[in-house]
Design an enzyme around this catalytic site. Structure first.
Site, PDB file in Angstrom:
ATOM      1  N   ARG A  71      89.799  41.842  13.832  1.00 54.10           N
ATOM      2  CA  ARG A  71      89.713  40.800  15.131  1.00 54.10           C
ATOM      3  C   ARG A  71      88.632  41.202  15.946  1.00 54.10           C
ATOM      4  O   ARG A  71      88.284  42.270  16.111  1.00 54.10           O
ATOM      5  CB  ARG A  71      90.744  40.428  15.701  1.00 54.10           C
ATOM      6  N   TYR A 199      87.218  37.539   8.042  1.00 49.85           N
ATOM      7  CA  TYR A 199      88.209  38.365   8.107  1.00 49.85           C
ATOM      8  C   TYR A 199      89.701  37.856   8.766  1.00 49.85           C
ATOM      9  O   TYR A 199      89.466  37.154   9.899  1.00 49.85           O
ATOM     10  CB  TYR A 199      87.910  39.731   8.992  1.00 49.85           C
ATOM     11  N   LYS A 208      96.429  33.647  14.110  1.00 47.72           N
ATOM     12  CA  LYS A 208      96.390  33.975  15.593  1.00 47.72           C
ATOM     13  C   LYS A 208      95.891  32.765  16.350  1.00 47.72           C
ATOM     14  O   LYS A 208      96.260  32.418  17.543  1.00 47.72           O
ATOM     15  CB  LYS A 208      95.509  35.166  15.889  1.00 47.72           C
ATOM     16  N   HIS A 228     103.943  36.685  20.103  1.00 45.55           N
ATOM     17  CA  HIS A 228     103.543  37.645  18.967  1.00 45.55           C
ATOM     18  C   HIS A 228     104.818  38.612  18.755  1.00 45.55           C
ATOM     19  O   HIS A 228     104.789  39.933  19.198  1.00 45.55           O
ATOM     20  CB  HIS A 228     102.247  38.552  19.742  1.00 45.55           C
ATOM     21  N   SER A 250      99.221  44.662  18.299  1.00 45.44           N
ATOM     22  CA  SER A 250      98.871  44.770  16.885  1.00 45.44           C
ATOM     23  C   SER A 250      98.878  46.459  16.411  1.00 45.44           C
ATOM     24  O   SER A 250      98.180  47.365  17.392  1.00 45.44           O
ATOM     25  CB  SER A 250      97.440  44.271  16.676  1.00 45.44           C
ATOM     26  N   CYS A 252     101.249  48.513  16.113  1.00 42.62           N
ATOM     27  CA  CYS A 252     102.253  49.341  16.697  1.00 42.62           C
ATOM     28  C   CYS A 252     103.681  49.268  15.836  1.00 42.62           C
ATOM     29  O   CYS A 252     104.659  49.729  16.352  1.00 42.62           O
ATOM     30  CB  CYS A 252     102.595  48.917  18.263  1.00 42.62           C
ATOM     31  N   ASP A 277     105.511  38.980  12.657  1.00 38.40           N
ATOM     32  CA  ASP A 277     104.150  38.672  13.503  1.00 38.40           C
ATOM     33  C   ASP A 277     104.456  37.819  14.665  1.00 38.40           C
ATOM     34  O   ASP A 277     103.899  37.941  15.680  1.00 38.40           O
ATOM     35  CB  ASP A 277     102.913  38.644  12.660  1.00 38.40           C
ATOM     36  N   ARG A 368      94.469  45.798   4.751  1.00 39.74           N
ATOM     37  CA  ARG A 368      95.596  44.923   4.848  1.00 39.74           C
ATOM     38  C   ARG A 368      96.149  44.422   3.482  1.00 39.74           C
ATOM     39  O   ARG A 368      95.622  44.552   2.325  1.00 39.74           O
ATOM     40  CB  ARG A 368      95.263  43.703   5.299  1.00 39.74           C
TER      41      ARG A 368
HETATM   42  C1  OXD Z   1      97.400  41.657  14.583  1.00 41.38           C
HETATM   43  C2  OXD Z   1      97.610  40.981  13.060  1.00 41.38           C
HETATM   44  O1  OXD Z   1      95.933  41.813  14.453  1.00 41.38           O
HETATM   45  O2  OXD Z   1      98.594  40.695  13.216  1.00 41.38           O
HETATM   46  O3  OXD Z   1      97.801  41.489  15.471  1.00 41.38           O
HETATM   47  O4  OXD Z   1      96.982  40.632  12.312  1.00 41.38           O
HETATM   48 MN    MN Z   2      99.820  40.676  14.937  1.00 38.62          MN
END
Ligand code: OXD
Ligand code: MN
Length: 584
Positions: A71, A199, A208, A228, A250, A252, A277, A368
């Site tokens: 991102r 991406y 998001k 989130h 993100s 964590c 998420d 991912r």
């Molecule tokens: C992030 C995701 O970047 O969930 O938080 O992809």
């Molecule tokens: Mn996320």
């Protein structure tokens, strides 16, 4: 060809096609046949590599452009009419300027490509809490990912036709030029324009862009919360299930926590996975906060996912999954750092080159897996329940090497909002830029809140007067380090030990000690049976330093400053109370 009775939709598709000039327009019906057709097309074009059909049936590897791997927060804009409505934590662009810039890039951008029209539902198709959108995209990779991540296709289209309203998401790869890359959100128009990136979070617009940046201001107006957060159910040996949501920045470990396996000594416990998420939370007539997961899949970070950290994720991604930017073994299996000790012989790296350590890691740090939710071995069918699930506790977490104890319970809702609002973390590879930089990441929403964060805090605080049955709030920190830089808490499945204290607190059968920063367990309140962890370490994990916290209070004041008078009075009062109590 017009495929819908919704005039706004057909007119928007027509005008976008006129501007972007695709060779074809494909309305997605969301069927298996369509998914297979798109996957075959991606394979034929060389974009997808089929993985070993024996060990990874239905799985593919995709390599994105190396300049497009995460991102891009600095290119992400909230285009509200009024700059102050975006707030000091967002990049802002005036809506007219944004449209003009975007139109310049969209002009002819889809020439030679197909434009997919993807109607999707965020949430169970028949839930009143669900909101719909339509994404237009010229990327088949994005289309197949959206089919896994959302409930996409004809059913969503029919719902849009019944309800009339939907979020308009326009996406083009354009020329993937980072200089012409913009992720623009128009909250007042329920619209998104994303150009120049293919991406994940930049391009799968349901995630998001819609479910957080557009939904958060919409939730503010309508009286709910778009967060989130993961959603899990914790089943006890007495067969009672407590539902918990958790906001973590993100990278964590949300995906790991969403599907932890209980430690051996915790016989009879089971974790149910509803989401990893995003959670949409609504207050219902019973006074409780109920959550749905608007998504239908996982877009998890591969590196670090291992038999130890997340065996369920390894298991679930072994069929019908898409891997992005991971390595490829001789056996045509995916590989990433952490999966095994060293890369197997004959490895191809994420950029398609024979692996050479001089070129960096095998898999990109933000590589991912895209996996259907129902693939998860701990998947709960309640993820499809239109009512959602009632939440008993909310966790706010971050990655902090010192300061924050393993767990802190909020004294009440307002204190809990302060704990969330002041959560800090270190940056990770999920966004471009340096990793390990500490920053405040309120409610893990810093990159995702589509309006002024001060108004968002006011909105959170407003729930206190609406119900007396709100969830308890906790701050957790799995990442505390000792003086030698070693993690003090084992994390992963052992986090259930902390969750057990939390649900025992919800049941009213566990002790806590009142301190200036909140309610803390004593070391003996956390079950460490079977863990190689001494009482001194537990004591440190649950301790706080007045000095460090007083310094932190000053840093928080600096962080609050740019919000000016918009910051809620209750939050400042809470801050003052804690500071006074720390100074006593
Ligand atoms: C992030 C995701 O970047 O969930 O938080 O992809
Ligand atoms: Mn996320």
């Amino acid at each position: 060809m017009e495929q819908t009775s919704n005039k706004t939709l057909s007119e928007w598709v027509r005008s976008t096609a006129e501007l972007t000039k695709p060779d074809h327009i494909h309305w997605c019906d969301g069927s298996k046949e369509e998914y297979n057709f798109l996957v075959q097309k991606l394979e034929a074009s060389g974009d997808f590599t089929k993985l070993n059909p024996k060990t990874y049936p239905g799985c593919y590897l995709y390599r994105s452009n190396p300049n497009d791997v995460a991102r891009t927060e600095h290119l992400t804009f909230i285009c509200s009419r009024n700059k102050d409505d975006a707030g000091p934590l967002n990049y802002w662009m005036a809506p007219d300027e944004a449209r003009e810039k975007a139109n310049g890039i969209l002009q002819g951008a889809m020439k030679g490509r197909t434009m997919y029209v993807i109607p999707y539902a965020m949430g169970p198709i028949d839930s009143p809490l669900t909101r719909c959108g339509v994404q237009l995209t010229d990327s088949s990779y994005v289309a197949v990912n959206m089919m896994i991540m959302t409930r996409a296709g004809t059913k969503a289209l029919r719902r849009i036709e019944r309800e009339g309203s939907f979020v308009k998401g326009t996406h083009t790869l354009a020329d993937l030029n980072p200089e012409r890359r913009y992720i623009m959100h128009f909250p007042e128009e329920l619209a998104i324009i994303s150009v120049g990136s293919g991406y994940g979070g930049n391009a799968l617009l349901g995630k998001k862009c819609h479910a957080l940046r557009i939904a958060s201001p919409q939730a503010h107006t309508e009286g709910w919360l778009a967060e989130h957060m993961l959603i899990i159910g914790i089943e006890t040996p007495e067969k009672e299930t407590f539902f918990v949501t958790g906001a973590f920045p993100s990278g964590c470990g949300k995906t790991n926590l969403a599907m932890i396996l209980p430690p051996e000594k915790f016989k009879g416990y089971k974790i149910w996975t509803l989401g990893d998420d995003i959670a949409w939370l609504h207050l219902r007539e019973d006074g409780r906060l109920w959550a749905i997961n608007p998504e239908n899949g996982f877009f998890g970070i591969a590196p670090g996912t291992s038999q130890k950290s997340n065996p369920s994720a390894l298991d679930m991604s072994k069929k019908n999954s898409i891997f992005t930017n991971v390595g490829l073994t001789k056996e045509k299996e995916p590989w990433w750092e952490g999966l095994s000790k060293t890369p197997p012989e004959g490895m191809i790296d994420w950029q398609g080159r024979p692996y050479d350590p001089k070129n960096g890691p095998v898999a990109h740090a933000n590589s991912r897996f895209t996996v259907p939710l129902s693939n998860c071995p701990t998947y709960s069918k309640l993820a499809d329940d239109p009512r959602g699930v009632p939440i008993s506790a909310i966790l706010f977490g971050g990655r902090r090497r010192s300061l924050a104890p393993l767990v802190t319970e909020a004294n009440d809702w307002a204190h809990g909002v302060w704990l969330g609002a002041t959560a800090g973390s270190e940056t990770t590879a999920a966004m471009t830029g340096k990793v390990g930089i500490p920053r405040y990441d309120p409610m893990a929403m810093r990159p995702f809140c589509g309006y002024n964060m001060a108004d968002y805090w006011s909105h959170w605080l407003s729930f206190a007067s609406k119900s007396t049955k709100l969830p308890k709030i906790y701050r957790v920190n799995w990442f505390r380090q000792d003086d030698n830089g070693h993690f003090m808490w084992p994390g992963f499945g052992d986090n259930l030990r902390v969750l057990k204290w939390i649900i025992d607190r919800c049941k009213g059968c566990a002790a806590a000690e009142s301190t200036p920063i909140g309610l803390l367990p004593k070391p003996e309140d956390i079950n460490t049976d079977g863990l190689d962890i001494g009482p001194d370490t537990m004591k440190k994990l649950l301790s706080f330093s007045r000095e460090e916290w007083l310094r932190e209070m000053g840093d928080i004041e600096t962080f609050f400053e740019p919000f000016g008078s918009r910051i809620p009075h209750t939050l400042l009062e809470e801050h003052k109370k804690i500071k006074e109590s720390l100074s006593k």
